[in-house]
Design a protein around this motif. Structure first.
Motif, PDB file in Angstrom:
ATOM      1  N   SER A  70      -3.745 -11.269  44.392  1.00  0.00           N
ATOM      2  CA  SER A  70      -2.899 -10.662  43.367  1.00  0.00           C
ATOM      3  C   SER A  70      -2.639  -9.229  43.809  1.00  0.00           C
ATOM      4  O   SER A  70      -3.580  -8.442  43.958  1.00  0.00           O
TER       5      SER A  70
ATOM      6  N   SER B 166      -0.555  -5.538  43.396  1.00  0.00           N
ATOM      7  CA  SER B 166       0.152  -4.674  42.453  1.00  0.00           C
ATOM      8  C   SER B 166       0.321  -3.295  43.060  1.00  0.00           C
ATOM      9  O   SER B 166      -0.614  -2.741  43.633  1.00  0.00           O
TER      10      SER B 166
ATOM     11  N   ILE C  75       0.511  -7.037  36.279  1.00  0.00           N
ATOM     12  CA  ILE C  75      -0.915  -7.310  36.466  1.00  0.00           C
ATOM     13  C   ILE C  75      -1.775  -6.297  35.726  1.00  0.00           C
ATOM     14  O   ILE C  75      -2.814  -6.639  35.149  1.00  0.00           O
TER      15      ILE C  75
END
Length: 575
Positions: free
Chosen positions: A342, A344, A465
């Protein structure tokens, strides 16, 4: 050198050492507990030597008899008798004492009262109520003297500098082993704050005056001076702070106050390194300009780089009307995060107003403008633009040691949201709360933690996120990787949820000095919609109560999902 000559040298060398090592000893029978300890303390036999002559020992025995009697009377043993004998040993001498304590004196009457202006003072009344002497209890000279000192000390703290005892009697009757205590303290008038002189050289008088919570004419209380000193010290403007009453200048019922502020270092640099199991190795670089101008404005630049998160932050702080409690902060920062596929990249700028009011609730009001690019695995990049008003509040209380509290609780609540009507890319509203409390359990403690959050959002895919909930890690569910518990996408990548519920129960106990052993159970998850799947972790750990807070090392077993063991290393307060 012959063996015989060598032995002679060794013997000649060891004899003085043996003589130095030998000391008189005391064999005491018939006395236990505090009486035994007090007799040992009064006798002071360690100050004697083995070379004492017979006439000197006889003189010491007479002195010791008086000291034993005084040691007993101090604890209420007025009928105490003793028999003493001194015997020579091969290298020194021993004093043998047999004690017969006899009946102990008890209080049959205890009266203590206040007169003067301080008679109705709440703090003085509390000091009076703390009297350890009660009718039927054992007489104790130390209690009597300590209580008198405590009353006088509290009187001084409250500004009754002329306080004195008009009556202070402890009458002991050896005939019926009773004691009658009578204390009357006349507090006299309460002094008030007189002239306040301030010495300083780096900040404007306007800012200094906003710190000073004292006014000429108000009732004196030393706690107000201590609070003011703490606030000046916490500002980081000064290298030393003195807030002192001029007790040698008392006049007309007033006490002058002198405040001396020595300027501290203007520039401060920070280089640090560390490690946590959540983010791995990390490095921190920082620079502070603690007073850019005489209005006390503060500049702070920080870079924090770890294996998975890097942040760059610039803060500009302005002290407000109550500078010790109110601060306006302008900030801008950029963060890069790459955790469990993930990713960001977030740019955030905003303003934050902090207020710490007298009820100890620490409140933050803020407005943040954020732009964030994020994606999961090989998925498309999504860009979010949000204008987020927010509010948070924190409260912490403990009833004992801050280092190892056995009772206390804390609460943190945060509210925030965004609206498309103000230019944000989606509508959302979010609430998050964390509650911790500690209770004593035998020789150890029980620690409880509960985290909960809920987000209402029009389009979850547009929620960045940074605004989603994840579980797992050192401060969440141990046994699982950091931010590795939550809803998954089609590629089995954790994408976070709109809900959060996690909890923990832990028992710990000191085992040696500042070393603590712990056992714990964690459970919870991040999720969407209704709560469906729960993840559990159990384990044990060791803590070191360091000066900067507990240093924790936990080994935890994940019981659900990707089962396995994980080591967690972290630092931070219990509450």
């Amino acid at each position: 050198m012959s063996p015989a000559f060598s032995r002679s040298l060794i013997f000649a060398f060891l004899m003085p050492l043996c003589a130095l090592a030998a000391t008189p000893s005391l064999e005491l029978t018939g006395a236990e507990g505090s009486l035994r300890d007090n007799i040992h303390a009064y006798l002071g036999i360690s100050g004697q030597d083995c070379e004492a002559t017979s006439w000197r020992l006889a003189s010491y025995a007479n002195q010791a008899d008086t000291e034993i009697r005084d040691a007993g009377r101090a604890l209420g043993y007025y009928q105490l008798t003793s028999q003493m004998q001194i015997e020579q040993t091969d290298d020194c001498w021993v004093m043998q004492v047999e004690v017969t304590p006899g009946p102990r004196v008890t209080y049959v009457s205890v009266t203590a009262q206040l007169e003067g202006e301080g008679k109705t003072n709440a703090a003085m009344q509390r000091a009076l109520a703390s009297n350890p002497m009660v009718e039927g209890g054992y007489f104790h000279h130390g209690q009597y003297e300590s209580f008198k000192s405590a009353l006088l000390q509290q009187a001084s703290v409250q500004g009754f500098f002329d306080a004195s005892f008009v009556s202070a009697q402890a009458l002991v009757s050896q005939q019926d082993n009773s004691a009658r205590v009578s204390l009357v303290l006349d507090t006299g008038p309460r002094y008030r704050i007189g002239d306040i002189s301030i010495s300083h050289d780096i900040l404007s008088r306007s800012l200094i005056d906003r710190y000073v919570n004292l006014e000429s004419g108000q009732a004196y209380r030393s706690g107000d001076l201590v609070d003011l000193k703490s606030e000046f010290q916490a500002s980081q403007y000064f290298s030393s702070v003195a807030v002192e009453p001029q007790l040698d200048e008392l006049a007309d019922g007033k006490v002058p106050i002198n405040i001396d502020l020595q300027s501290g270092a203007k520039h401060h640099y920070l280089v640090g390194a560390g490690y946590s199991s959540d983010t791995g190795a990390r490095v921190r670089l920082g620079y502070e300009n603690r007073y850019i101008n005489d209005a006390g404005h503060h500049l702070n630049l920080n870079v924090n780089a770890s294996e998975v998160i890097t942040t760059y932050q610039v803060d500009y702080s302005i002290p407000m009307w109550r500078p010790a409690y109110q601060t306006l902060r302008l900030y801008t920062g950029f963060s890069q995060e790459d955790i469990n596929q993930s990713v960001s990249n977030r740019l955030a700028s905003g303003v934050n107003y902090s207020s710490w009011n007298n009820s100890d609730w620490f409140n933050h009001y803020g407005l943040s403008v954020e732009e964030e690019e994020f994606y999961f695995g090989d998925g498309p990049i999504t860009t979010s633009e949000l204008i987020i008003p927010m509010f948070s509040t924190t409260y912490t209380t403990t009833t004992d040691s801050v280092k190892y509290p056995r009772r206390g609780w804390s609460v943190f609540v945060r509210l925030k949201g965004a609206s498309e009507s103000t230019g944000s890319s989606t509508n959302f509203a979010q609430a998050f709360g964390r509650f911790k409390f500690i209770l004593p359990a035998g020789e150890g403690r029980l620690l409880f933690r509960l985290d909960g959050g809920i987000t209402e959002v029009d389009d979850f895919s547009k929620l960045p996120i940074s605004q989603r909930f994840f579980a797992g890690g050192d401060a969440s569910i141990r046994g699982y990787d950091y931010k590795n518990v939550g809803p998954l996408n089609d590629d089995d990548i954790v994408i976070g949820g709109s809900r959060l519920l996690t909890g923990s129960i832990e028992y710990d106990r000191k085992v040696y000095g500042d070393v603590v052993l712990a056992a714990f159970v964690d459970e919870g998850s991040a999720f969407n919609g209704s709560y469906v799947e729960s993840y559990r972790g159990v384990g044990m750990g060791v803590r070191w109560l360091s000066p900067v807070g507990p240093v924790r090392a936990d080994i935890a077993k994940a019981l659900d999902g990707h089962k396995g063991w994980r080591l967690h290393l972290s630092v931070g307060p219990d509450l």
